[in-house]
Design a protein around this motif. Structure first.
Motif, PDB file in Angstrom:
ATOM      1  N   VAL A 111      -5.939   4.936 -11.177  1.00  0.00           N
ATOM      2  CA  VAL A 111      -5.768   6.394 -11.222  1.00  0.00           C
ATOM      3  C   VAL A 111      -4.390   6.755 -11.762  1.00  0.00           C
ATOM      4  CG1 VAL A 111      -5.631   8.483  -9.809  1.00  0.00           C
ATOM      5  CG2 VAL A 111      -7.398   6.773  -9.344  1.00  0.00           C
ATOM      6  N   ILE A 112      -3.371   6.012 -11.314  1.00  0.00           N
ATOM      7  CA  ILE A 112      -2.003   6.277 -11.782  1.00  0.00           C
ATOM      8  C   ILE A 112      -1.890   6.043 -13.282  1.00  0.00           C
ATOM      9  CG2 ILE A 112       0.378   5.463 -11.650  1.00  0.00           C
ATOM     10  CD1 ILE A 112      -0.122   4.856  -8.680  1.00  0.00           C
ATOM     11  N   LEU A 113      -2.427   4.917 -13.753  1.00  0.00           N
ATOM     12  CA  LEU A 113      -2.352   4.606 -15.186  1.00  0.00           C
ATOM     13  C   LEU A 113      -3.145   5.613 -16.015  1.00  0.00           C
ATOM     14  CD1 LEU A 113      -2.679   0.703 -15.046  1.00  0.00           C
ATOM     15  CD2 LEU A 113      -0.614   2.050 -15.424  1.00  0.00           C
ATOM     16  N   GLN A 114      -4.245   6.118 -15.464  1.00  0.00           N
ATOM     17  CA  GLN A 114      -5.032   7.121 -16.168  1.00  0.00           C
ATOM     18  C   GLN A 114      -4.248   8.419 -16.344  1.00  0.00           C
ATOM     19  OE1 GLN A 114      -7.934   6.767 -17.602  1.00  0.00           O
ATOM     20  NE2 GLN A 114      -8.235   8.921 -18.181  1.00  0.00           N
ATOM     21  N   SER A 115      -3.385   8.731 -15.382  1.00  0.00           N
ATOM     22  CA  SER A 115      -2.624   9.975 -15.423  1.00  0.00           C
ATOM     23  C   SER A 115      -1.394   9.887 -16.331  1.00  0.00           C
ATOM     24  CB  SER A 115      -2.176  10.378 -14.017  1.00  0.00           C
ATOM     25  OG  SER A 115      -1.235   9.450 -13.515  1.00  0.00           O
ATOM     26  N   LEU A 116      -1.078   8.695 -16.842  1.00  0.00           N
ATOM     27  CA  LEU A 116       0.122   8.536 -17.661  1.00  0.00           C
ATOM     28  C   LEU A 116       0.028   9.258 -18.996  1.00  0.00           C
ATOM     29  CD1 LEU A 116       1.078   4.776 -17.117  1.00  0.00           C
ATOM     30  CD2 LEU A 116       1.963   6.796 -15.963  1.00  0.00           C
ATOM     31  N   LYS A 117      -1.180   9.587 -19.417  1.00  0.00           N
ATOM     32  CA  LYS A 117      -1.335  10.263 -20.707  1.00  0.00           C
ATOM     33  C   LYS A 117      -0.708  11.651 -20.696  1.00  0.00           C
ATOM     34  CE  LYS A 117      -5.981  11.847 -19.404  1.00  0.00           C
ATOM     35  NZ  LYS A 117      -7.424  11.777 -19.738  1.00  0.00           N
ATOM     36  N   ASN A 118      -0.455  12.190 -19.501  1.00  0.00           N
ATOM     37  CA  ASN A 118       0.164  13.510 -19.401  1.00  0.00           C
ATOM     38  C   ASN A 118       1.681  13.452 -19.444  1.00  0.00           C
ATOM     39  OD1 ASN A 118      -2.438  14.657 -19.008  1.00  0.00           O
ATOM     40  ND2 ASN A 118      -2.341  14.202 -16.813  1.00  0.00           N
ATOM     41  N   LEU A 119       2.258  12.250 -19.472  1.00  0.00           N
ATOM     42  CA  LEU A 119       3.707  12.109 -19.462  1.00  0.00           C
ATOM     43  C   LEU A 119       4.248  11.948 -20.875  1.00  0.00           C
ATOM     44  CD1 LEU A 119       4.183   9.606 -16.482  1.00  0.00           C
ATOM     45  CD2 LEU A 119       4.254  12.099 -16.412  1.00  0.00           C
ATOM     46  N   SER A 120       5.571  12.120 -21.006  1.00  0.00           N
ATOM     47  CA  SER A 120       6.232  11.876 -22.279  1.00  0.00           C
ATOM     48  C   SER A 120       6.264  10.378 -22.556  1.00  0.00           C
ATOM     49  CB  SER A 120       7.654  12.434 -22.241  1.00  0.00           C
ATOM     50  OG  SER A 120       8.416  11.760 -21.248  1.00  0.00           O
TER      51      SER A 120
ATOM     52  N   VAL B 104       0.842  -1.205   0.000  1.00  0.00           N
ATOM     53  CA  VAL B 104       0.000   0.000   0.000  1.00  0.00           C
ATOM     54  C   VAL B 104       0.876   1.252   0.000  1.00  0.00           C
ATOM     55  CG1 VAL B 104      -1.746   1.296   1.272  1.00  0.00           C
ATOM     56  CG2 VAL B 104      -1.862  -1.195   1.199  1.00  0.00           C
ATOM     57  N   VAL B 105       1.906   1.243   0.833  1.00  0.00           N
ATOM     58  CA  VAL B 105       2.832   2.384   0.896  1.00  0.00           C
ATOM     59  C   VAL B 105       3.525   2.588  -0.452  1.00  0.00           C
ATOM     60  CG1 VAL B 105       4.968   3.227   1.957  1.00  0.00           C
ATOM     61  CG2 VAL B 105       3.207   2.152   3.376  1.00  0.00           C
ATOM     62  N   MET B 106       3.917   1.506  -1.093  1.00  0.00           N
ATOM     63  CA  MET B 106       4.586   1.601  -2.398  1.00  0.00           C
ATOM     64  C   MET B 106       3.639   2.145  -3.461  1.00  0.00           C
ATOM     65  SD  MET B 106       6.802  -1.945  -2.242  1.00  0.00           S
ATOM     66  CE  MET B 106       7.648  -1.751  -3.812  1.00  0.00           C
ATOM     67  N   ALA B 107       2.356   1.801  -3.357  1.00  0.00           N
ATOM     68  CA  ALA B 107       1.375   2.357  -4.294  1.00  0.00           C
ATOM     69  C   ALA B 107       1.231   3.857  -4.081  1.00  0.00           C
ATOM     70  CB  ALA B 107       0.022   1.657  -4.101  1.00  0.00           C
ATOM     71  N   TYR B 108       1.213   4.288  -2.834  1.00  0.00           N
ATOM     72  CA  TYR B 108       1.148   5.728  -2.537  1.00  0.00           C
ATOM     73  C   TYR B 108       2.393   6.443  -3.055  1.00  0.00           C
ATOM     74  CZ  TYR B 108       1.149  10.069   0.149  1.00  0.00           C
ATOM     75  OH  TYR B 108       1.195  11.392   0.516  1.00  0.00           O
ATOM     76  N   ASP B 109       3.551   5.812  -2.879  1.00  0.00           N
ATOM     77  CA  ASP B 109       4.803   6.385  -3.390  1.00  0.00           C
ATOM     78  C   ASP B 109       4.749   6.578  -4.898  1.00  0.00           C
ATOM     79  OD1 ASP B 109       7.863   6.887  -3.216  1.00  0.00           O
ATOM     80  OD2 ASP B 109       7.702   5.202  -4.613  1.00  0.00           O
ATOM     81  N   ARG B 110       4.236   5.595  -5.624  1.00  0.00           N
ATOM     82  CA  ARG B 110       4.143   5.707  -7.089  1.00  0.00           C
ATOM     83  C   ARG B 110       3.103   6.768  -7.477  1.00  0.00           C
ATOM     84  NH1 ARG B 110       7.911   5.704  -9.327  1.00  0.00           N
ATOM     85  NH2 ARG B 110       8.591   6.159  -7.219  1.00  0.00           N
ATOM     86  N   TYR B 111       2.027   6.892  -6.712  1.00  0.00           N
ATOM     87  CA  TYR B 111       1.024   7.918  -7.002  1.00  0.00           C
ATOM     88  C   TYR B 111       1.629   9.313  -6.906  1.00  0.00           C
ATOM     89  CZ  TYR B 111      -2.803  11.168  -6.187  1.00  0.00           C
ATOM     90  OH  TYR B 111      -3.637  12.257  -6.239  1.00  0.00           O
ATOM     91  N   VAL B 112       2.375   9.553  -5.826  1.00  0.00           N
ATOM     92  CA  VAL B 112       2.997  10.872  -5.663  1.00  0.00           C
ATOM     93  C   VAL B 112       4.034  11.112  -6.752  1.00  0.00           C
ATOM     94  CG1 VAL B 112       4.370  12.341  -4.121  1.00  0.00           C
ATOM     95  CG2 VAL B 112       2.606  10.844  -3.172  1.00  0.00           C
TER      96      VAL B 112
END
Length: 269
Positions: free
Chosen positions: A182-191, A78-86
């Motif tokens: 949520v993280i995968l959805q936000s990847l569209k904003n990355l290079s 869970v902590v690692m998921a939060y780390d990747r989200y941030v």
């Protein structure tokens, strides 16, 4: 043991891995290495001996340590998921949010939560009256096989186990899947390069989550009972998953592979 300890040493020595993600990955590998020692040695001894025996104190110790380390690993995921989200969704604030103090605090919270979980398991069965042959149809001391040996009504204890293990696993599993969605959805904003790196990291985490949670949910999210398939599933999450974690995290992570190559080259020189 070798694979997990190699990751721990690499994270500790390599300066390029001095970031929160690898700090947590190092602790996950450490937990896997220690977790393997609670089950595998006794299992191997039983396979070699005709008479398979474990004392009551050793059984209680195995029960407590297994749930302590297993619970800590679940909370660390869970902590690692939060780390990747941030890191992915708020990259400019990453080093500020995930500072050293926060990382240590999150790690301590994971240990505290797992200790509370394990102590509830231990106290639930420690004072139960056991009678009969006291033969466990399992290769480890776990809650449902032990409850089956008790000479008293264990219905309420079984419901406690289902809530303390099964329901919590389902809730955490769903929350983790939502967070990675949520993280995968936000990847569209990355290079393109950032998207590939994030997908590789998240893919590794999701693989570990599925391998760990699906057997646990099947084992505990049901009324107290023992099934023949339980032993197979227990082998999967107590032996196979800790063995696969180093391969999953190293083979899918370029930074980890490069750090190991540099460390190995330095040692050879």
């Amino acid at each position: 043991m070798v694979g997990n300890l190699l990751i721990v040493v690499t994270v500790m020595i390599s300066p390029i891995l001095d970031v929160p993600m690898y700090f947590f990955l190092g602790y996950l590998s450490f937990m896997d290495a220690v977790y393997s020692t609670t089950v595998t040695p006794n299992m191997l001894i039983d396979l070699l001996n005709e008479k398979k025996y474990i004392s009551f104190p050793a059984c209680m110790a195995q029960l407590f340590l297994g749930h302590l380390l297993g619970g800590a690993e679940i909370l660390l995921l869970v902590v690692m998921a939060y780390d990747r989200y941030v890191a992915i969704c708020k990259p400019l604030h990453y080093l500020t949010v995930m500072n050293q103090r926060t990382c240590v605090l999150l790690l301590l919270l994971a240990w505290a939560g797992s200790f509370a979980h394990a102590i509830v398991q231990l106290l639930s069965v420690y004072n139960l009256p056991f009678c009969g042959p006291n033969v466990i149809d399992h290769f480890i001391c776990d809650m449902y096989p032990l409850l089956k040996l008790a000479c008293t009504d264990t219905y309420l204890i079984g419901l406690t186990v289902m809530a303390n293990d099964g329901v919590i696993c389902v809730i955490i599993f769903v929350l983790l899947l939502i967070s990675y969605g949520v993280i995968l959805q936000s990847l569209k904003n990355l290079s393109q390069e950032g998207r590939s790196k994030a997908l590789s990291t998240c893919g590794s985490h999701i693989t570990v989550i599925v391998l760990y949670f699906v057997p646990c949910i099947f084992m505990y999210m049901r009324p107290p009972s023992t099934l023949p398939i339980d032993k197979f599933l227990s082998v999967f999450y107590t032996v196979i998953t800790p063995m696969l974690n180093p391969l999953i995290y190293t083979l899918r992570n370029a930074e980890m592979k490069n750090a190991m190559k540099k460390l190995w080259t330095r040692k050879r020189k």
